[in-house]
Design a protein around this motif. Structure first.
Motif, short mmCIF file in Angstrom:
data_model
loop_
_atom_site.label_atom_id
_atom_site.label_comp_id
_atom_site.label_asym_id
_atom_site.label_seq_id
_atom_site.Cartn_x
_atom_site.Cartn_y
_atom_site.Cartn_z
N ALA A 442 0.89 -1.22 0.02
CA ALA A 442 0.03 0.05 -0.01
C ALA A 442 1.07 1.39 0.03
CB ALA A 442 -0.84 -0.05 1.79
N ALA A 443 1.88 1.39 0.77
CA ALA A 443 3.01 2.56 0.92
C ALA A 443 3.57 3.06 -0.83
CB ALA A 443 3.74 2.28 1.92
N LYS A 444 3.72 1.71 -1.22
CA LYS A 444 4.41 2.03 -2.46
C LYS A 444 3.07 2.40 -3.59
CE LYS A 444 7.73 -1.73 -2.23
NZ LYS A 444 7.34 -3.11 -2.52
N GLY A 445 1.99 2.56 -3.37
CA GLY A 445 1.03 2.98 -3.90
C GLY A 445 -0.68 2.28 -4.48
N MET A 446 -0.02 0.87 -4.29
CA MET A 446 -1.10 -0.41 -4.06
C MET A 446 -2.10 0.26 -3.94
SD MET A 446 -0.72 -4.57 -4.40
CE MET A 446 0.79 -4.39 -5.13
N ALA A 447 -3.87 -0.21 -4.23
CA ALA A 447 -5.07 -0.35 -4.04
C ALA A 447 -5.47 -1.36 -3.73
CB ALA A 447 -5.96 0.59 -4.61
N ILE A 448 -5.95 -1.46 -1.91
CA ILE A 448 -5.63 -2.67 -1.86
C ILE A 448 -7.27 -3.66 -0.94
CG2 ILE A 448 -5.52 -4.62 0.33
CD1 ILE A 448 -2.17 -3.69 -0.16
N ILE A 449 -8.37 -4.49 -1.74
CA ILE A 449 -9.35 -4.18 -0.82
C ILE A 449 -9.00 -5.57 -0.04
CG2 ILE A 449 -11.37 -5.25 -1.33
CD1 ILE A 449 -11.46 -3.43 -3.23
N LEU A 450 -9.41 -6.17 1.36
CA LEU A 450 -8.96 -6.81 2.20
C LEU A 450 -10.07 -7.53 2.88
CD1 LEU A 450 -6.81 -8.27 3.90
CD2 LEU A 450 -7.59 -6.18 5.41
N VAL A 451 -10.09 -8.70 2.80
CA VAL A 451 -11.19 -9.36 3.17
C VAL A 451 -10.78 -10.58 4.70
CG1 VAL A 451 -13.06 -11.27 3.59
CG2 VAL A 451 -12.73 -9.08 1.49
N SER A 452 -10.77 -10.38 6.06
CA SER A 452 -10.69 -11.80 6.76
C SER A 452 -11.95 -11.88 8.07
CB SER A 452 -10.06 -11.09 7.49
OG SER A 452 -9.00 -12.09 8.70
N SER A 453 -12.24 -12.81 7.79
CA SER A 453 -12.92 -13.16 9.01
C SER A 453 -12.94 -12.63 10.14
CB SER A 453 -13.53 -14.38 8.70
OG SER A 453 -12.50 -15.44 8.28
N GLU A 454 -11.97 -13.44 10.65
CA GLU A 454 -10.42 -12.06 11.62
C GLU A 454 -11.10 -10.54 11.72
OE1 GLU A 454 -7.17 -13.53 13.58
OE2 GLU A 454 -7.35 -14.78 11.35
N GLU A 456 -10.57 -8.10 13.99
CA GLU A 456 -9.11 -7.59 13.95
C GLU A 456 -8.17 -7.18 13.10
OE1 GLU A 456 -10.41 -10.62 15.67
OE2 GLU A 456 -11.10 -9.36 18.11
N GLU A 457 -8.16 -8.53 12.41
CA GLU A 457 -7.23 -8.52 11.53
C GLU A 457 -7.65 -7.00 10.02
OE1 GLU A 457 -5.35 -12.12 9.64
OE2 GLU A 457 -6.18 -11.80 8.65
N VAL A 458 -8.85 -6.65 9.86
CA VAL A 458 -9.24 -5.44 9.17
C VAL A 458 -9.27 -4.53 9.80
CG1 VAL A 458 -11.64 -5.26 8.31
CG2 VAL A 458 -11.28 -7.08 8.04
N LEU A 459 -9.10 -4.67 10.84
CA LEU A 459 -9.48 -2.99 11.87
C LEU A 459 -8.16 -2.56 12.06
CD1 LEU A 459 -11.51 -3.49 15.22
CD2 LEU A 459 -12.17 -2.78 12.76
N GLY A 460 -6.81 -3.90 12.56
CA GLY A 460 -5.60 -3.06 12.34
C GLY A 460 -5.13 -2.71 10.93
N LEU A 461 -5.53 -2.71 9.76
CA LEU A 461 -4.76 -2.94 8.63
C LEU A 461 -5.45 -2.22 8.40
CD1 LEU A 461 -3.88 -6.80 8.29
CD2 LEU A 461 -2.39 -5.31 8.81
N ALA A 462 -6.94 -1.79 7.68
CA ALA A 462 -7.46 -1.02 7.02
C ALA A 462 -7.68 0.38 6.93
CB ALA A 462 -9.21 -1.23 6.58
N HIS A 463 -7.46 0.86 6.45
CA HIS A 463 -7.70 2.99 6.37
C HIS A 463 -8.60 2.86 6.66
CE1 HIS A 463 -4.16 2.44 4.15
NE2 HIS A 463 -3.41 2.76 5.99
#
Ligand SMILES: Nc1ncnc2c1ncn2[C@@H]1O[C@H](COP(=O)(O)OP(=O)(O)OP(=O)(O)O)[C@@H](O)[C@H]1O
Ligand SMILES: [Mg+2]
Length: 501
Positions: A442-454, A456-463
């Motif tokens: 992401a820092a290099k400019g990639m756009a990311i769509i993240l799915v996780s059933s945890e 915490e994982e989504v909250l910890g990583l998503a903007h």
């Protein structure tokens, strides 16, 4: 408690890899025995030896004190031992009902009469409470539902011992709680359980004893009551873990929109979905199991027929097939590596380069040596070491297959990466490595769509987190500190304001 099963000096070698090295452990009757360790440590191999799927090269198994030698799983099953596979092992063209009763038929009871079969099915269904339609073809179920069928099958077999290999990897938190409760009850009723998991919290809450494996060797077996998750981590990976998530760097607010979708209509949904992702932004998709997250990912990657308009870097794009999606600069890390994403009977290297034939093969411009170097580099980045991981992908441990899938997309730099459950089945140490990778991308400019059933994982990583329900986006939360409660309120639909978002 006397030992139900004892392993004495068990070793197993696959080609150049010593998957199990002189393992001796005793598994108490009516107990829950945890098995933890890094990806490739030998957990599944050990489980398969117990269940007769593999024969040990050396050493022996004692069942209630008697040496046993199984030539095939059916012989172990006849003694009441069954295995719930990490990689699903169902018959896709058969119904849920038939799959659940598979193996119950010819065991200790002769053929099951219709009525009896129904009874067995209902008993398993009631105990686990998953609420699947028994007539549904298994091949049409999601990974999570297939996992449930596997568990129901083990229960229907009324086994004396069940080896569960990462049984909760595809379950929602609620279903996980329920399964843990079933495990406790089974054990209280005298069934012996071997519980393989990367979720140390689960292991500590459900197990009596825990065995740690590392590189095929036995590190320790300790009572769960006297150990902690930190101690297990140190025994597993030989060091302490740093904080769970990398620090969030929010993308600039004027960062350009890389991907925009409008009017995406998922099956069964009553309205369409609009979403956009900016350069450097990680958009998390949250929602309960079945809320449509995976379907949406598949639709954006051209795997699901759906109406809708798409723009990549401002250009209108048709995304009606993965080929078109890849050409538009979209990559996807699919939820299930078995039927999407990896070619099991090809070498690791080929799997990494497969999506990049233009770069390495077809055009014929890039030399073999460059490919080797590039592939070696991405595999090292995701931590697949070539010593313990050789041959075809099918021979890799579950977690290492997931890492190969990741490496495949790192070789390229897509504009949008759709990551559906990127850390499923990955060990605690490697999880952090994958988080770091996502943040770096992401820092290099990639756009990311993240799915996780945890969550915490989504909250910890998503903007930014888009919350889904019934195939629609019903709310959105953003900022460096998104709360779990807020997400869950929207996901469950108990937040009146969410509809407006
Ligand atoms: N059928 C096979 N052929 C060749 N090598 C194998 C085979 N099965 C396992 N291995 C190797 O044996 C080692 C142990 O694998 P195993 O699947 O038992 O690990 P694991 O602890 O279950 O890992 P994970 O957490 O990733 O599921 C790995 O190096 C793996 O590549
Ligand atoms: Mg495994």
């Amino acid at each position: 408690m006397s030992a139900f099963l004892e392993l004495r000096d068990v070793s197993k070698r696959f080609g150049g890899v010593l998957a199990l090295d002189d393992i001796s452990i005793a598994i108490a009757r009516g107990g829950v025995h945890g098995l933890v360790g890094e990806n490739g440590a030998g957990k599944s191999t050990l489980g398969k030896i117990i269940a007769g799927e593999y024969k040990p090269d050396a050493g022996e198994l004692l069942l209630e004190g008697e040496a046993v030698h199984y030539a095939r799983p059916r012989e172990a099953l006849a003694q009441g031992i069954t295995y719930v596979a990490q990689e699903l092992s169902l018959v896709p063209a058969r119904s849920v009902f038939e799959n659940v009763l598979l193996g119950s038929e010819r065991t200790r009871f002769g053929f099951l009469r219709d009525g009896l079969a129904r009874e067995r099915y209902d008993e398993a269904a009631e105990r686990l409470g998953f609420g699947l339609d028994p007539r549904m073809l298994v091949g049409r179920l999601s990974v999570a539902d297939q996992q449930k069928v596997e568990l129901m099958r083990a229960i229907a077999r009324r086994a004396r011992m069940i080896v569960m290999d990462e049984p909760t990897a595809a379950l929602s938190p609620h279903e996980t709680e329920r399964l843990l409760e079933v495990v406790r009850r089974l054990a209280a009723g005298g069934t012996t359980i071997v519980f393989v998991s990367h979720f140390l919290r689960e292991v500590l809450s459900v197990c009596d004893d825990v065995t740690v494996l590392k590189d095929g060797r036995h590190v320790m077996t300790v009572p769960a009551a006297t150990t902690t998750a930190d101690q297990l981590v140190v025994a597993m990976i030989g060091r302490q873990l740093e904080g769970s998530y990398p620090e969030k760097q929010m993308p600039a607010s004027d960062s350009p929109i890389v991907f925009k979708a409008s009017g995406v209509r998922l099956p069964r949904a009553t309205a369409g979905i609009d979403l956009e992702v900016r350069r450097g932004e990680i958009l998390g998709l949250a929602g309960l199991v079945g809320s449509g997250r995976t379907e949406l990912c598949r639709a954006l990657f051209g795997l699901e027929r759906s109406a809708g308009e798409f723009h990549v870097d401002g250009e209108p794009r048709s995304l009606s097939s993965p080929r078109e999606a890849i050409a538009a600069g979209i990559a996807m890390l699919p939820e299930s590596r078995r039927d999407q994403g990896l070619v099991m009977r090809r070498p690791i290297r080929d799997n990494v380069t497969l999506a990049h034939l233009d770069r390495f093969g077809a055009g014929g411009f890039i030399r073999r040596g460059d490919e080797r170097a590039a592939v070696g580099e991405v595999l090292a980045q995701v931590g697949v070491d070539s010593g313990r991981n050789q041959g075809n992908v099918v021979n890799l441990s579950g977690g290492n297959q997931q890492r190969v899938l990741f490496a495949k997309w790192l070789l390229d730099t897509p504009k949008l990466l759709i990551a559906d459950e990127p850390t499923r089945g990955v060990d605690v140490g490697a999880k952090r490595a994958i988080y770091d990778l996502l943040v770096q991308l992401a820092a290099k400019g990639m756009a990311i769509i993240l799915v996780s059933s945890e969550v915490e994982e989504v909250l910890g990583l998503a903007h930014r987190v888009a919350v889904m329900r019934h195939g629609q986006i019903v709310g959105e939360l953003r900022g460096p500190d998104i709360g779990k409660e807020a997400v869950m309120r929207v996901a469950f639909g108990s937040d009146a304001a969410s509809a407006a978002a």
